[in-house]
Design an enzyme around this catalytic site. Structure first.
Site, short mmCIF file in Angstrom:
data_model
loop_
_atom_site.label_atom_id
_atom_site.label_comp_id
_atom_site.label_asym_id
_atom_site.label_seq_id
_atom_site.Cartn_x
_atom_site.Cartn_y
_atom_site.Cartn_z
N TYR A 92 4.46 1.23 -5.24
CA TYR A 92 3.24 0.47 -5.45
C TYR A 92 2.23 0.75 -4.33
O TYR A 92 1.05 1.00 -4.59
CB TYR A 92 3.53 -1.02 -5.50
CG TYR A 92 2.29 -1.87 -5.61
CD1 TYR A 92 1.56 -1.93 -6.79
CD2 TYR A 92 1.83 -2.62 -4.51
CE1 TYR A 92 0.41 -2.69 -6.89
CE2 TYR A 92 0.68 -3.38 -4.60
CZ TYR A 92 -0.02 -3.42 -5.79
OH TYR A 92 -1.17 -4.17 -5.88
N LYS A 96 -1.59 2.46 -4.58
CA LYS A 96 -2.81 1.85 -4.07
C LYS A 96 -3.46 2.70 -2.97
O LYS A 96 -4.68 2.67 -2.81
CB LYS A 96 -2.52 0.44 -3.56
CG LYS A 96 -2.33 -0.57 -4.68
CD LYS A 96 -3.58 -0.63 -5.58
CE LYS A 96 -3.50 -1.69 -6.64
NZ LYS A 96 -4.73 -1.76 -7.45
N THR A 129 -1.65 -14.37 -8.34
CA THR A 129 -1.87 -14.00 -9.74
C THR A 129 -0.52 -14.04 -10.45
O THR A 129 0.52 -14.24 -9.82
CB THR A 129 -2.46 -12.58 -9.86
OG1 THR A 129 -1.46 -11.62 -9.50
CG2 THR A 129 -3.68 -12.42 -8.96
#
Length: 222
Positions: A92, A96, A129
């Site tokens: 991940y 990014k 989130t």
């Protein structure tokens, strides 16, 4: 990328979503590691396909959504797809980092071409989130505990969205600006100027990743 045309995305997919900390390793229909495919390669291809439309609009912008995880990530051009020793969190972070490199390199190329399009970047810090709980679901009790602890240190979505809003809407913004939270190592708080990692800002790395992305996606521009 197979099936990726800008005008067909709404009909084929209905919505566009993000991913984080996927485990075990998964791939896209094209065989790309899924986090890199969704977080960077898809954005690279979509931007290239829409470039003419963006150039024809007034004051158009491309906002690349980075993450503070990019600062601890490193690209391995011999294994971009994490085929060797896949781990969700490093993959991940790498996706990014690639996104951040793309946004910065896009700005360089737009400026060099005299394009009216502006490329900016932003990251939300640590924001609550529904991605984070889902990302830890597959890790059992430990994962659920981490997700609950995350509620104590993260900021609400409304606050986390502010860097992206500034990058997208601030009048007269020049290309290459990067925004994020201002407190606790850019994890939370009011919006301020963020600093990319040294690797993300390196023009040689940007040029190399750009060439790799063109080859992988089949989309060339600038």
């Amino acid at each position: 990328m197979t099936g990726w045309t800008a005008d067909r995305i709404p009909d084929q997919h209905g919505r566009i979503a993000g991913v984080a900390l996927l485990g075990p390793r998964r791939t896209s229909a094209d065989g790309f590691e899924l986090q890199l495919a969704i977080n960077m390669l898809g954005h690279f291809a979509l931007t290239g396909l829409l470039l003419g439309t963006l150039a024809a609009a007034r004051r158009s912008r491309v906002v690349s959504l980075s993450s503070i995880t990019h600062k601890n990530a490193r690209l391995d051009f011999d294994d971009l797809m994490f085929e060797r020793g896949y781990r969700a969190a490093p993959a991940y972070g790498r996706s990014k980092l690639a996104t951040t490199i793309f946004g910065i390199e896009l700005d360089r190329r737009l400026r060099a071409a005299g394009s009216p399009i502006v490329s900016t970047l932003a990251h939300p810090g640590l924001t609550r989130t529904n991605l984070t709980p889902r990302a830890w679901e597959h890790r059992g009790r430990f994962g659920r505990l981490i997700a609950r602890l995350g509620l104590l240190v993260t900021q609400p979505v409304e606050q986390g969205a502010l860097p992206q809003l500034r990058a997208a809407t601030e009048p007269g913004l020049r290309g290459g600006r990067f925004f994020g939270p201002s407190r606790l190592w850019e994890t939370r708080g009011p919006v301020t100027e963020a600093r990319p990692s040294r690797e993300a800002a390196d023009p040689a790395v940007g040029k190399r990743l750009w060439a790799a992305a063109e080859e992988l996606t089949g989309v060339s521009y600038l």
